[in-house]
Scaffold this active site. Structure first.
Site, PDB file in Angstrom:
ATOM      1  N   LYS A 175       0.829  -1.194   0.000  1.00 16.79           N
ATOM      2  CA  LYS A 175       0.000   0.000   0.000  1.00 16.79           C
ATOM      3  C   LYS A 175       0.872   1.255   0.000  1.00 16.79           C
ATOM      4  O   LYS A 175       1.812   1.361   0.786  1.00 16.79           O
ATOM      5  CB  LYS A 175      -0.931   0.001   1.215  1.00 16.79           C
ATOM      6  CG  LYS A 175      -1.902  -1.171   1.228  1.00 16.79           C
ATOM      7  CD  LYS A 175      -2.831  -1.153   2.411  1.00 16.79           C
ATOM      8  CE  LYS A 175      -2.111  -1.333   3.721  1.00 16.79           C
ATOM      9  NZ  LYS A 175      -3.038  -1.640   4.843  1.00 16.79           N
ATOM     10  N   THR A 207      -7.960  10.507   7.094  1.00 19.05           N
ATOM     11  CA  THR A 207      -7.542   9.236   6.504  1.00 19.05           C
ATOM     12  C   THR A 207      -7.488   8.110   7.533  1.00 19.05           C
ATOM     13  O   THR A 207      -6.868   7.078   7.294  1.00 19.05           O
ATOM     14  CB  THR A 207      -6.159   9.389   5.842  1.00 19.05           C
ATOM     15  OG1 THR A 207      -5.220   9.873   6.829  1.00 19.05           O
ATOM     16  CG2 THR A 207      -6.207  10.342   4.663  1.00 19.05           C
ATOM     17  N   GLY A 209      -8.197   4.892   9.330  1.00 22.62           N
ATOM     18  CA  GLY A 209      -8.832   3.639   8.942  1.00 22.62           C
ATOM     19  C   GLY A 209      -8.692   3.271   7.478  1.00 22.62           C
ATOM     20  O   GLY A 209      -9.337   2.323   7.027  1.00 22.62           O
ATOM     21  N   THR A 210      -7.848   3.970   6.736  1.00 20.36           N
ATOM     22  CA  THR A 210      -7.732   3.661   5.306  1.00 20.36           C
ATOM     23  C   THR A 210      -7.179   2.254   5.077  1.00 20.36           C
ATOM     24  O   THR A 210      -7.612   1.557   4.157  1.00 20.36           O
ATOM     25  CB  THR A 210      -6.844   4.686   4.584  1.00 20.36           C
ATOM     26  OG1 THR A 210      -5.630   4.857   5.317  1.00 20.36           O
ATOM     27  CG2 THR A 210      -7.544   6.021   4.454  1.00 20.36           C
ATOM     28  N   GLY A 211      -6.219   1.837   5.903  1.00 16.43           N
ATOM     29  CA  GLY A 211      -5.656   0.501   5.730  1.00 16.43           C
ATOM     30  C   GLY A 211      -6.680  -0.586   5.995  1.00 16.43           C
ATOM     31  O   GLY A 211      -6.811  -1.541   5.208  1.00 16.43           O
ATOM     32  N   CYS A 212      -7.414  -0.459   7.097  1.00 11.05           N
ATOM     33  CA  CYS A 212      -8.479  -1.415   7.405  1.00 11.05           C
ATOM     34  C   CYS A 212      -9.516  -1.435   6.290  1.00 11.05           C
ATOM     35  O   CYS A 212      -9.993  -2.498   5.873  1.00 11.05           O
ATOM     36  CB  CYS A 212      -9.170  -1.023   8.710  1.00 11.05           C
ATOM     37  SG  CYS A 212      -8.111  -0.893  10.148  1.00 11.05           S
TER      38      CYS A 212
END
Length: 266
Positions: A175, A207, A209-212
């Site tokens: 990512k 931004t 929580g973008t990874g989750c």
């Protein structure tokens, strides 16, 4: 017939990451969401002030209860706070033959460590080979590999992705949100090669929580039968729009969440 997915992750009381983000993402993308909570966190858009792990037998019981009754089409794994919990989750998933998306959550957006050093080895040896795809950001990829520096530039990113493949991963999504530059680039790295997905970087503080959200969006698309490349393509584009719409909802005073339901309201 409805598609269903299971998220195994920690709870975010602020609603922007973890279980809450995963369930919102599943729902927004037309997938019924189920959950097994691994930890309770007290957090908001500015800080994580407390973390309380759930007992391993209770985590296993949640997973078993879901899998015994509901036809689950994909599993997403997020926050796991200890080596024994990693072993517990792996054991609870024995017999599940659908796609598994592993998001190696290590730090909160505010910088609080969520995965201790002694759990990295267990994550790599037990869950990385079990996953259909592993989705580290650049700091997480470096930590998985025991490298001091994050990858900078496509060549270095691809090299780290390949080294994670060498650890037994079937596929890796590197990512690019933590990189610099006007373009945010996510790489899908497999034994067959690599392909990237680009989007213009958006200037916003929202931004959280973008990874989750990206990993659960990939899981949702896999649950619906998409190929891995197709799942990432849809998830990447959908998350880009969710980030673009984040300032419309403007939640909290720190790093606010993305707008998971930007296609429905806002």
């Amino acid at each position: 017939m409805a598609f269903a997915a299971l998220t195994i992750a920690g709870s975010d009381s602020g609603g922007g990451a973890g279980i809450q983000a995963d369930l919102k993402t599943f729902s927004a993308l037309g997938v019924f969401g189920t959950s097994a909570i691994t930890a309770i966190t007290a957090q908001n858009t500015q800080d994580v002030t407390a973390v309380a792990p759930i007992a391993n037998d209770v985590v296993a019981a949640q997973i078993k209860a879901v899998l015994d009754d509901i036809d689950i089409h994909a599993v997403k794994i997020g926050m796991l706070g200890a080596p024994d919990l990693i072993e517990t989750v792996a054991g609870a998933l024995e017999g599940f033959d659908g796609p598994v998306v592993l998001d190696p959550v290590m730090l909160s957006k505010s910088g609080v460590a969520l995965l201790p050093d002694d759990a990295i080895e267990a994550l790599v040896s037990v869950l990385v080979p079990r996953a259909t795809v592993v989705t580290p950001n650049l700091p997480e990829a470096a930590r998985i590999l025991g490298e001091a520096d994050e990858a900078v530039g496509d060549e270095a990113v691809l090299a780290q992705g390949q080294r994670i493949l060498d650890l037994g991963a079937k596929a890796v999504v590197m990512k690019g949100g933590h990189a610099s530059g006007a373009t945010c680039r996510d790489w899908l790295v497999t034994c067959e090669g690599a392909v990237h997905f680009d989007a213009a970087r958006i200037e916003t503080r929202n931004t959280h929580g973008t990874g989750c959200t990206l990993s659960s969006a990939i899981a949702a698309e896999l649950a619906k039968g998409a190929t891995l490349q197709g799942a990432l393509e849809r998830a990447h584009a959908w998350l880009h729009e969710a980030i673009k719409a984040a300032d419309q909802i403007d939640i909290g005073h720190g790093h606010g969440p993305v707008h998971h339901f930007h296609e429905a309201w806002g």
